[in-house]
Design a protein around this motif. Structure first.
Motif, mmCIF file in Angstrom:
data_model
loop_
_atom_site.group_PDB
_atom_site.id
_atom_site.type_symbol
_atom_site.label_atom_id
_atom_site.label_comp_id
_atom_site.label_asym_id
_atom_site.label_seq_id
_atom_site.Cartn_x
_atom_site.Cartn_y
_atom_site.Cartn_z
ATOM 1 N N GLU A 254 1.049 -1.150 0.071
ATOM 2 C CA GLU A 254 -0.215 0.295 -0.114
ATOM 3 C C GLU A 254 0.986 1.476 0.438
ATOM 4 O O GLU A 254 0.745 1.981 -1.001
ATOM 5 N N LYS A 255 1.816 1.328 1.018
ATOM 6 C CA LYS A 255 2.676 1.882 1.162
ATOM 7 C C LYS A 255 3.375 2.512 -0.699
ATOM 8 O O LYS A 255 4.250 3.546 -1.529
ATOM 9 N N LYS A 256 4.228 1.677 -1.490
ATOM 10 C CA LYS A 256 4.229 1.053 -2.381
ATOM 11 C C LYS A 256 3.818 2.046 -3.673
ATOM 12 O O LYS A 256 3.457 1.658 -5.569
ATOM 13 N N ASN A 257 2.112 1.739 -3.241
ATOM 14 C CA ASN A 257 1.503 2.265 -4.169
ATOM 15 C C ASN A 257 1.022 1.136 -5.624
ATOM 16 O O ASN A 257 0.772 1.490 -6.308
ATOM 17 N N CYS A 258 1.043 -0.222 -4.709
ATOM 18 C CA CYS A 258 0.736 -1.320 -5.804
ATOM 19 C C CYS A 258 0.089 -2.293 -5.206
ATOM 20 O O CYS A 258 0.086 -2.424 -3.657
ATOM 21 N N SER A 259 0.364 -3.581 -5.637
ATOM 22 C CA SER A 259 -1.206 -4.607 -4.743
ATOM 23 C C SER A 259 0.142 -5.571 -4.441
ATOM 24 O O SER A 259 1.444 -5.442 -5.217
ATOM 25 N N ILE A 260 0.156 -6.140 -3.396
ATOM 26 C CA ILE A 260 0.707 -7.534 -2.726
ATOM 27 C C ILE A 260 0.764 -8.020 -3.946
ATOM 28 O O ILE A 260 3.085 -8.620 -3.705
ATOM 29 N N ASN A 261 0.310 -8.443 -4.942
ATOM 30 C CA ASN A 261 1.596 -9.743 -6.305
ATOM 31 C C ASN A 261 2.576 -8.565 -6.803
ATOM 32 O O ASN A 261 3.488 -9.709 -7.567
ATOM 33 N N GLN A 262 1.950 -7.672 -6.977
ATOM 34 C CA GLN A 262 3.557 -7.401 -7.419
ATOM 35 C C GLN A 262 4.600 -6.769 -7.136
ATOM 36 O O GLN A 262 5.727 -7.021 -7.479
ATOM 37 N N LEU A 263 3.993 -6.823 -5.221
ATOM 38 C CA LEU A 263 5.687 -6.139 -5.071
ATOM 39 C C LEU A 263 5.928 -7.521 -4.884
ATOM 40 O O LEU A 263 7.239 -7.637 -4.455
ATOM 41 N N ALA A 264 5.705 -8.988 -3.637
ATOM 42 C CA ALA A 264 6.539 -9.829 -3.991
ATOM 43 C C ALA A 264 6.805 -10.494 -4.948
ATOM 44 O O ALA A 264 8.309 -10.879 -4.956
ATOM 45 N N LEU A 265 6.125 -9.791 -6.211
ATOM 46 C CA LEU A 265 6.903 -10.413 -8.149
ATOM 47 C C LEU A 265 7.911 -9.876 -8.084
ATOM 48 O O LEU A 265 8.858 -9.961 -8.549
ATOM 49 N N ALA A 266 8.199 -8.246 -7.481
ATOM 50 C CA ALA A 266 9.025 -7.713 -7.380
ATOM 51 C C ALA A 266 9.787 -7.571 -6.744
ATOM 52 O O ALA A 266 11.593 -7.697 -7.004
ATOM 53 N N TRP A 267 10.179 -8.889 -6.041
ATOM 54 C CA TRP A 267 10.781 -9.294 -5.013
ATOM 55 C C TRP A 267 11.918 -9.659 -5.496
ATOM 56 O O TRP A 267 13.260 -10.073 -5.701
ATOM 57 N N VAL A 268 11.144 -10.960 -6.419
ATOM 58 C CA VAL A 268 12.381 -11.656 -6.911
ATOM 59 C C VAL A 268 12.431 -11.302 -7.657
ATOM 60 O O VAL A 268 13.967 -11.783 -8.386
ATOM 61 N N HIS A 269 12.547 -10.545 -8.634
ATOM 62 C CA HIS A 269 13.094 -10.442 -9.937
ATOM 63 C C HIS A 269 14.377 -9.147 -10.191
ATOM 64 O O HIS A 269 14.646 -9.560 -10.510
ATOM 65 N N HIS A 270 13.466 -8.542 -8.951
ATOM 66 C CA HIS A 270 14.994 -7.895 -7.456
ATOM 67 C C HIS A 270 15.840 -8.643 -7.257
ATOM 68 O O HIS A 270 17.711 -8.098 -6.736
ATOM 69 N N LYS A 271 15.767 -10.151 -7.299
ATOM 70 C CA LYS A 271 16.978 -11.248 -6.792
ATOM 71 C C LYS A 271 18.177 -10.952 -8.090
ATOM 72 O O LYS A 271 19.456 -11.493 -7.420
ATOM 73 N N GLY A 272 17.480 -10.732 -9.455
ATOM 74 C CA GLY A 272 19.049 -11.172 -10.454
ATOM 75 C C GLY A 272 18.724 -11.241 -11.473
ATOM 76 O O GLY A 272 17.617 -11.291 -12.035
ATOM 77 N N LYS A 273 19.171 -10.575 -12.316
ATOM 78 C CA LYS A 273 18.680 -11.008 -13.658
ATOM 79 C C LYS A 273 19.033 -11.659 -14.527
ATOM 80 O O LYS A 273 18.507 -12.681 -15.539
ATOM 81 N N ASP A 274 19.329 -13.162 -13.320
ATOM 82 C CA ASP A 274 19.731 -14.439 -13.666
ATOM 83 C C ASP A 274 18.158 -15.644 -12.923
ATOM 84 O O ASP A 274 18.272 -16.246 -13.125
ATOM 85 N N VAL A 275 17.701 -14.050 -12.712
ATOM 86 C CA VAL A 275 16.180 -14.945 -11.653
ATOM 87 C C VAL A 275 14.745 -14.918 -13.192
ATOM 88 O O VAL A 275 14.870 -13.863 -13.318
ATOM 89 N N VAL A 276 14.627 -15.548 -13.528
ATOM 90 C CA VAL A 276 12.789 -15.795 -13.855
ATOM 91 C C VAL A 276 11.948 -16.599 -13.238
ATOM 92 O O VAL A 276 11.849 -17.784 -13.104
ATOM 93 N N PRO A 277 11.393 -15.654 -12.585
ATOM 94 C CA PRO A 277 9.968 -16.274 -12.047
ATOM 95 C C PRO A 277 9.103 -16.513 -13.114
ATOM 96 O O PRO A 277 8.444 -16.449 -13.969
#
Length: 341
Positions: A254-277
């Motif tokens: 809510e603070k980031k103005n995004c949905s929970i699924n978007q935040l959780a997926l963004a976290w995975v994406h930020h783990k590295g360019k070699d990570v594909v969820p």
């Protein structure tokens, strides 16, 4: 016009896929009754139009029906997609389950998948689970034969330990390792992730939304045949404890103005360019929302805040129920090659 999903390199051997894939399992099994076939074909087509071209299936989903669904969906667009499928979960004519990595079955399973998918070649072929009776060198050696014959382009493993990954990679280059990796499944970070990075292997994150937990799924709303209705993390006191963790993530979203699924997926994406969820869904609006996670940028401080909100030691329940836990990477030990006759 909606933004397109960019492409990334998967592994070190030349495979390129969409930065976010589509897990197709839930279209056919495990999360309730199978979804209407034409609706799922339309959903896959929409995903491809948005640039989600990395489609993940397996012979055990259904069993078999998910590969057939994906096969129907990719007719006429085969050149636009990258197909990943898996073998090793074997169900005999009496319904008995086992894991097989013997060379005879590797070939038999691949031939079956090729036929059901309606393709001449599988882009990425995973060993779905490690067979603790067969040295992994033997299994991967048989998979490598399929590469030589042009039936498979690239090889992968799923739920394999760091030592199994090393042993496999020594036989034939492994392109990707598929592991559960999400805000509530981070145990691979200590050993498996560094091993993959050392060897130039990408990580495909399955269940990046915690089996829907970080996408608004409510256990009490589980449909018939949804295994989450009896999963240890979704029941009893465990669910109550985990709900408190989820609420913390909701507040950060809510603070980031995004949905929970978007935040959780963004976290995975930020783990590295070699990570594909590869989040799965049966709904177009959820697919579009998941794609929009690529627009969510996180600072190091925000990543730390998220991880502190869901401490590993506070997550209640294991990733799998006891009857399935023996199939996970912590127990993925195969015999030494010298033992194979």
């Amino acid at each position: 016009m909606a933004s397109q999903v960019p492409r990334v390199k998967l592994g070190s051997q030349g495979l390129e896929v969409s930065q976010q894939g589509l897990g197709c399992m839930g279209m056919s099994q495990f999360y309730g009754p199978p979804a209407p076939e034409q609706d799922m074909i339309d959903l896959i087509h929409h995903a491809v139009e948005r640039g989600v071209t990395f489609l993940d299936t397996a012979d055990m989903y259904g069993p078999h029906t998910n590969e057939m669904l994906v096969g129907k969906a990719i007719k006429g667009i085969r050149d636009k997609v990258q197909i990943a499928t898996k073998f090793a979960n074997y169900i005999d004519e009496n319904g008995n389950y086992s894991i097989r990595g013997d060379p005879e079955y590797v070939r038999e399973a691949c031939e079956g998948s090729l036929k059901r998918l309606g393709v001449d070649c599988i882009d990425l072929y995973y060993q779905h689970r490690v067979d603790t009776k067969v040295p992994i060198e033997i299994t991967v050696g048989a998979m490598a034969e399929l590469v030589k014959e042009g039936k498979v382009k690239y090889l992968g493993l799923s739920e394999a330990s760091a030592s199994e990954i090393r042993r496999a990679h020594a036989v034939h280059p492994i392109t990707a390792v598929q592991m559960e990796w999400s805000l509530w499944a981070r145990d691979i970070e200590e050993d498996i992730v560094p091993t993959c990075r050392e060897l130039g292997i990408s990580i495909v994150s399955y269940s990046p939304l915690g089996r829907g937990f970080f996408a608004g799924f409510k256990a009490q709303e589980a449909k018939e045949n949804d295994f989450r209705s009896y999963h240890v993390r979704f029941t009893g006191e465990n669910l109550e404890k985990n709900e408190r963790l989820r609420q913390r993530v909701v507040e950060i979203a809510e603070k980031k103005n995004c949905s929970i699924n978007q935040l959780a997926l963004a976290w995975v994406h930020h783990k590295g360019k070699d990570v594909v969820p590869i989040p799965g869904t049966t709904k177009r609006k959820n697919l579009d929302s998941n794609i929009d996670s690529l627009q969510v940028s996180l600072t190091d401080e925000e990543i730390a805040e998220l991880e502190a909100a869901v401490p590993q030691e506070d997550i209640a329940g294991d990733r799998y129920n006891p009857e399935h836990a023996h199939n996970t990477w912590r127990n993925a030990s195969t015999p030494p090659l010298s033992s194979w006759k």
